[in-house]
Design an enzyme around this catalytic site. Structure first.
Site, PDB file in Angstrom:
ATOM      1  N   ASN A 198      13.609  30.016 -12.882  1.00 23.65           N
ATOM      2  CA  ASN A 198      14.515  29.474 -11.857  1.00 23.65           C
ATOM      3  C   ASN A 198      14.417  27.970 -12.032  1.00 23.65           C
ATOM      4  OD1 ASN A 198      15.242  31.503  -9.269  1.00 23.65           O
ATOM      5  ND2 ASN A 198      13.440  32.136 -10.433  1.00 23.65           N
ATOM      6  N   GLU A 256      12.463  35.330 -13.331  1.00 20.54           N
ATOM      7  CA  GLU A 256      11.367  35.028 -12.393  1.00 20.54           C
ATOM      8  C   GLU A 256      11.845  35.293 -10.960  1.00 20.54           C
ATOM      9  OE1 GLU A 256      10.955  30.777 -11.768  1.00 20.54           O
ATOM     10  OE2 GLU A 256       8.827  30.956 -11.260  1.00 20.54           O
ATOM     11  N   ASN A 288       2.756  34.326  -8.266  1.00 21.72           N
ATOM     12  CA  ASN A 288       4.088  34.432  -8.849  1.00 21.72           C
ATOM     13  C   ASN A 288       3.921  35.286 -10.110  1.00 21.72           C
ATOM     14  OD1 ASN A 288       6.563  34.037 -10.044  1.00 21.72           O
ATOM     15  ND2 ASN A 288       6.664  31.850  -9.611  1.00 21.72           N
ATOM     16  N   CYS A 292       8.647  30.760 -16.314  1.00 19.34           N
ATOM     17  CA  CYS A 292       9.352  29.498 -16.074  1.00 19.34           C
ATOM     18  C   CYS A 292       8.617  28.279 -16.594  1.00 19.34           C
ATOM     19  CB  CYS A 292       9.707  29.366 -14.597  1.00 19.34           C
ATOM     20  SG  CYS A 292      10.919  28.042 -14.352  1.00 19.34           S
ATOM     21  N   GLU A 303       6.072  25.540  -4.984  1.00 20.41           N
ATOM     22  CA  GLU A 303       5.273  26.615  -5.594  1.00 20.41           C
ATOM     23  C   GLU A 303       3.783  26.398  -5.384  1.00 20.41           C
ATOM     24  OE1 GLU A 303       6.297  28.624  -9.275  1.00 20.41           O
ATOM     25  OE2 GLU A 303       7.964  27.213  -9.464  1.00 20.41           O
ATOM     26  N   LYS A 320       1.639  33.747 -12.906  1.00 17.04           N
ATOM     27  CA  LYS A 320       2.005  32.401 -13.373  1.00 17.04           C
ATOM     28  C   LYS A 320       0.849  31.415 -13.235  1.00 17.04           C
ATOM     29  CE  LYS A 320       5.786  29.037 -12.684  1.00 17.04           C
ATOM     30  NZ  LYS A 320       7.059  28.854 -11.948  1.00 17.04           N
TER      31      LYS A 320
HETATM   32  N1  CDT Z   1      10.371  27.864 -11.360  1.00 21.46           N
HETATM   33  C1  CDT Z   1       9.946  26.820 -12.112  1.00 21.46           C
HETATM   34  O1  CDT Z   1       8.821  26.838 -12.605  1.00 21.46           O
HETATM   35  N2  CDT Z   1      10.786  25.789 -12.267  1.00 21.46           N
HETATM   36  C2  CDT Z   1      10.416  24.580 -12.933  1.00 21.46           C
HETATM   37  C3  CDT Z   1      11.101  23.437 -12.289  1.00 21.46           C
HETATM   38  C4  CDT Z   1      10.136  22.389 -12.036  1.00 21.46           C
HETATM   39  S1  CDT Z   1      10.784  21.075 -11.096  1.00 21.46           S
HETATM   40  C5  CDT Z   1       9.536  20.759  -9.985  1.00 21.46           C
HETATM   41  C6  CDT Z   1      10.720  24.558 -14.416  1.00 21.46           C
HETATM   42  O2  CDT Z   1       9.857  24.077 -15.170  1.00 21.46           O
HETATM   43  O3  CDT Z   1      11.807  24.951 -14.834  1.00 21.46           O
END
Ligand code: CDT
Length: 306
Positions: free
Chosen positions: A193, A46, A106, A168, A142, A123
């Site tokens: 990420n 991502e 995204n 993600c 985000e 996304k």
């Molecule tokens: N990039 C991403 O979606 N990361 C999320 C972390 C969420 S914490 C607010 C994940 O679900 O891995």
């Protein structure tokens, strides 16, 4: 094409000061390694071209927009597309997309082995918050910088294999997988990420966070009889750690390749798409076994209601 040698190109940290060009050089180097291993398809993370910028609070839209791509391919990413076409490797990667109408998504794309984009996903499940949150150890903005994707969970026929993407946080939602499963998806590609630390619960620990990621992907793959490739951007970005744990999962839900590091690392597996058929024709033959008369709450309600 039914048998793909798939590479998961985990990427290590990208600092705020790193240029797109230097990141693309790293991606091309991973692609070269993949070519040596005979890969037909390589999946990158991502927001692969930059640091995970949603951790930084910004008020000026002009500054926000510096993290976005206005076209794809563009000058910075053209060398990646060129090398992929030269090596006849399909690629999938994520980036921040700014459309001509000024919309922010995204996004991830997938190409065929001729370097043509054959699928795009934006996304849908955006985690985090809109305003600065002083209660958190660090920010996850985000919801401030992106709008929810408007393309649904589409699937794409890529040279005879039905491929889908999510990004993600989407991997944690069974609906993501099932909507693609209902189209007969055979390969779900996703980048992530994921901070190594829960910003709202420091005590959670890396082990649990890796487990939840793997659980989401293995369950999604098994319950929809599909291959899954989940690829991290990992390592410490400007002091903020992201977890690794990239995996390739078979349609029985077993991990067949797993990254060992938090750096640039290629994992590979030979993935026979026909292995999806058994699950799709037996225990997860949706046409025979699903009971949609009891699933109404899934689409009619968001939060918990009694
Ligand atoms: N990039 C991403 O979606 N990361 C999320 C972390 C969420 S914490 C607010 C994940 O679900 O891995």
């Amino acid at each position: 094409m039914r048998e793909w040698v798939i590479g998961g190109a985990q990427m290590g940290a990208i600092q705020k000061s790193d240029s797109r060009e230097s990141v693309v050089e790293r991606m091309v180097s991973l692609l070269d390694q993949a070519a040596e291993k005979g890969c037909d398809l390589v999946v990158f993370p991502e927001l692969a071209l930059t640091t995970f910028f949603p951790r930084w609070y910004m008020e000026e839209q002009a500054e926000v927009d510096t993290w976005f791509e206005r076209e794809m391919p563009n000058a910075a990413t053209q060398p990646l597309f060129d090398r992929a076409r030269e090596k006849r490797i399909a690629i999938s990667f994520g980036y921040a997309e700014l459309t001509p109408e000024g919309r922010h998504f995204n996004t991830s794309i997938v190409t065929n082995r001729d370097g043509e984009i054959v699928g795009k996903y934006r996304k849908i499940h955006l985690p985090g918050h809109v305003e600065y949150d002083s209660e958190r150890d660090f920010q996850h903005l985000e919801k401030r910088y992106f709008e929810p994707g408007d393309l649904g969970f589409e699937t794409f026929d890529n040279e005879g294999t039905l491929m889908g993407m999510c990004i993600c946080n989407d991997r944690r939602w069974p609906e993501t997988w099932r909507v693609m499963g209902l189209q007969g998806v055979e390969l779900v590609m996703l980048g992530y990420n994921t901070p190594s630390i829960n910003s709202q619960n420091r005590g959670e620990g890396l082990e649990k966070r890796l487990y939840h990621s793997e659980l989401s992907v293995t369950a999604g793959a098994y319950q929809n009889a599909t291959w899954g490739v989940a690829v991290a951007k990992a390592g410490v970005e400007d002091g903020f750690p992201l977890m690794g744990g990239s995996i390739i999962v078979d349609p029985d839900g077993f991990v067949v390749a797993r990254a060992q590091t938090e750096g640039d690392e290629l994992i590979t597996a030979t993935c026979d798409m026909d292995l999806c058929q058994f699950g799709k024709q037996t225990i997860f033959d949706f046409a025979r076994h699903r009971r949609i008369e009891h699933y109404g709450r899934i689409t009619s309600q968001v939060g918990v209601e009694r």
